[in-house]
Design a protein around this motif. Structure first.
Motif, mmCIF file in Angstrom:
data_model
loop_
_atom_site.group_PDB
_atom_site.id
_atom_site.type_symbol
_atom_site.label_atom_id
_atom_site.label_comp_id
_atom_site.label_asym_id
_atom_site.label_seq_id
_atom_site.Cartn_x
_atom_site.Cartn_y
_atom_site.Cartn_z
ATOM 1 N N ARG A 1 0.853 -1.189 0.000
ATOM 2 C CA ARG A 1 0.000 0.000 0.000
ATOM 3 C C ARG A 1 0.888 1.238 0.000
ATOM 4 O O ARG A 1 1.936 1.248 0.644
ATOM 5 N N LEU A 2 0.472 2.265 -0.708
ATOM 6 C CA LEU A 2 1.232 3.510 -0.782
ATOM 7 C C LEU A 2 0.750 4.447 0.315
ATOM 8 O O LEU A 2 -0.457 4.655 0.479
ATOM 9 N N GLU B 1 -4.331 5.475 -3.364
ATOM 10 C CA GLU B 1 -5.116 4.311 -3.752
ATOM 11 C C GLU B 1 -5.358 4.271 -5.257
ATOM 12 O O GLU B 1 -5.315 3.205 -5.892
ATOM 13 N N ALA B 2 -5.620 5.456 -5.852
ATOM 14 C CA ALA B 2 -5.839 5.506 -7.302
ATOM 15 C C ALA B 2 -4.576 5.111 -8.054
ATOM 16 O O ALA B 2 -4.632 4.345 -9.033
ATOM 17 N N LEU B 3 -3.417 5.598 -7.602
ATOM 18 C CA LEU B 3 -2.163 5.253 -8.275
ATOM 19 C C LEU B 3 -1.833 3.776 -8.083
ATOM 20 O O LEU B 3 -1.374 3.104 -9.009
ATOM 21 N N ARG B 4 -2.058 3.242 -6.893
ATOM 22 C CA ARG B 4 -1.788 1.813 -6.641
ATOM 23 C C ARG B 4 -2.655 0.933 -7.535
ATOM 24 O O ARG B 4 -2.203 -0.085 -8.082
ATOM 25 N N ALA C 1 -0.975 -5.971 2.354
ATOM 26 C CA ALA C 1 -1.996 -5.196 3.064
ATOM 27 C C ALA C 1 -1.429 -4.004 3.820
ATOM 28 O O ALA C 1 -2.193 -3.149 4.261
ATOM 29 N N LEU C 2 -0.110 -3.923 4.000
ATOM 30 C CA LEU C 2 0.511 -2.836 4.752
ATOM 31 C C LEU C 2 1.324 -1.950 3.824
ATOM 32 O O LEU C 2 1.720 -2.365 2.727
ATOM 33 N N VAL D 1 2.836 8.846 -1.600
ATOM 34 C CA VAL D 1 2.247 9.782 -2.565
ATOM 35 C C VAL D 1 1.882 11.048 -1.811
ATOM 36 O O VAL D 1 1.075 11.009 -0.875
ATOM 37 N N GLY D 2 2.496 12.166 -2.190
ATOM 38 C CA GLY D 2 2.219 13.433 -1.536
ATOM 39 C C GLY D 2 0.866 13.987 -1.943
ATOM 40 O O GLY D 2 0.203 13.500 -2.864
ATOM 41 N N GLY D 3 0.440 15.030 -1.229
ATOM 42 C CA GLY D 3 -0.816 15.693 -1.557
ATOM 43 C C GLY D 3 -0.695 16.465 -2.848
ATOM 44 O O GLY D 3 0.263 16.288 -3.619
#
Length: 421
Positions: A60-61, A69-72, A90-91, A136-138
């Motif tokens: 998970r990112l 989540e979208a990029l993953r 899962a982590l 992933v930054g904001g």
């Protein structure tokens, strides 16, 4: 009544046979298959699962939840489409580092994390060949996505994109770039052949010495100076005269103006033939100013006409008041006098307001007329410059295909002219 009791002991022969058999089993050597319990199927150790070479553990990112989540999800889709066996973890990498009680950060703890991860995955026959983890930054924040080679314990590549909510291309392009990088890492491109290296070497010019570079720059500067001097001698437009009336037919247009491809393109300043030399040079802004001026002038005439029309009723009401002989001091006549005086005042105000409106419209007309005069002057000046330029080009074109420019080669440096007669 007597009961008969019988004995169930085995016979001596049977007891002797049994004793001999037990002794034989006790003193005989065990078979080689029974030497180790692990040789039996139920006690054998499970063999280590073999690596397929394309299994990826996708963590998970961390960071911004929605973007991560979208990029993953997109990475999972593109990596799977490229033929990789992607297993979700899962982590995130920091959570996994916490599981193994490592506090050195992702890069320092990834070794311990993969040992812990492979122990749990071995039960299902999974061996991770690569890991993908990161944060992933904001919006417009720094991000870091890492592809890690488990066998070599090294990074394949680290991507540091800056994701923006308005950027619809990067979230799609980044996973594809990750696929390409991993493919190139697993199957590196073949080195250039001797023939290809020779071709590449021939494409590059040999390095020049500082003296050669200085001489080349001096030659270019000298050639540019000669070009400027030569053009000044060839193109002399000081004697070109422009007469808007005489030159009108030679430069006017019969169709629509040439459309401008962009705002940097010059406007089509050719006059319109059917409007004649007086109005033919008018541009759009001149027609707008002319329409406003004409409207203001018409408004002036309307207000003044209404004011003059109101003058008659005013004079009539004033004459009626003067000829009535009413005495405003007489209580019996004061009401009638007040009524007639109010009528005079009302008609006088109507006449005055209309005349004031005419004065305002007249002032507006004068101002718009001044603006119109300035615009007409500018349009005619632009037209003169345009016609002068066109006439200058025609005079220069008498010498057909004049060419001039610097000549730079290995054997010659200088300036050259060319003519076609």
């Amino acid at each position: 009544m007597t009961a008969a009791i019988t004995s169930s002991r085995p016979s001596p022969l049977l007891r002797a046979f049994t004793g001999v058999l037990c002794a034989a089993l006790a003193f005989s050597p065990l078979p080689a298959a029974a030497a180790s319990p692990a040789s039996f199927g139920m006690f054998a150790a499970a063999p280590a699962p073999a690596s397929t070479g394309n299994t990826i553990g996708l963590f998970r990112l961390s960071g911004d939840p929605a973007s991560a989540e979208a990029l993953r999800s997109q990475i999972l889709t593109d990596m799977s489409a490229a033929g990789y066996n992607v297993k979700g973890v899962a982590l995130d990498i920091d959570g996994a580092a916490g599981k193994v009680k490592c506090k050195g950060g992702a890069d320092a703890c990834v070794g311990k994390v993969i040992e812990w991860l492979n122990k749990g995955a071995a039960k299902s026959g999974t061996v991770y060949d690569y890991l993908i983890y990161g944060t992933v930054g904001g919006p417009n924040g720094a991000s870091s996505i890492v592809i890690y080679d488990v066998a070599k314990k090294a990074k394949v590549k680290e991507f540091t994109p800056s994701l923006s909510p308005d950027d619809l291309i990067l979230p799609l392009a980044l996973p594809r770039a990750m696929v390409t990088s991993l493919n190139n890492y697993r199957t590196p491109a073949a080195p250039a052949t001797a023939e290809e290296q020779k071709i590449l070497a021939e494409l590059d010019e040999p390095a020049k010495t500082p003296e050669e570079l200085a001489a080349e720059k001096a030659a270019i500067d000298d050639a540019i100076g000669k070009v400027a001097a030569g053009q000044g001698e060839l193109i002399d437009t000081s004697n070109v005269k422009v007469d808007l009336k005489k030159d009108f037919k030679d430069f006017c247009r019969t169709g629509p103006p040439k459309p401008r491809v962009n705002k940097d393109d010059p406007k089509d300043l050719r006059p319109v033939c059917k409007r004649g030399p007086t109005f033919g040079y008018f541009q759009t802004r001149a027609w707008v100013a002319l329409g406003l001026t004409a409207g203001a002038l018409l408004t002036t005439g309307i207000f003044y006409s209404l004011g003059l029309a109101a003058r008659g009723p005013y004079k009539s009401a004033l004459d009626d008041l003067d000829n009535s002989g009413l005495d405003k001091t007489d209580p019996l006549q004061s009401d009638e006098y007040t009524r007639m005086a109010a009528d005079v005042a009302d008609k006088g105000n109507t006449m005055r307001n209309r005349l004031i409106g005419g004065d305002v419209a007249l002032l507006t007309t004068v101002l718009l007329a001044g603006v119109l005069a300035v615009i007409i002057y500018q349009d005619r000046t632009d037209a003169k410059d345009f016609i002068k330029t066109e006439k200058s080009l025609k005079s220069v074109s008498r010498i057909q295909n004049v060419r001039g420019g610097p000549i730079l080669s290995r054997g010659m440096q200088g300036f050259g002219f060319g003519f076609n007669f």
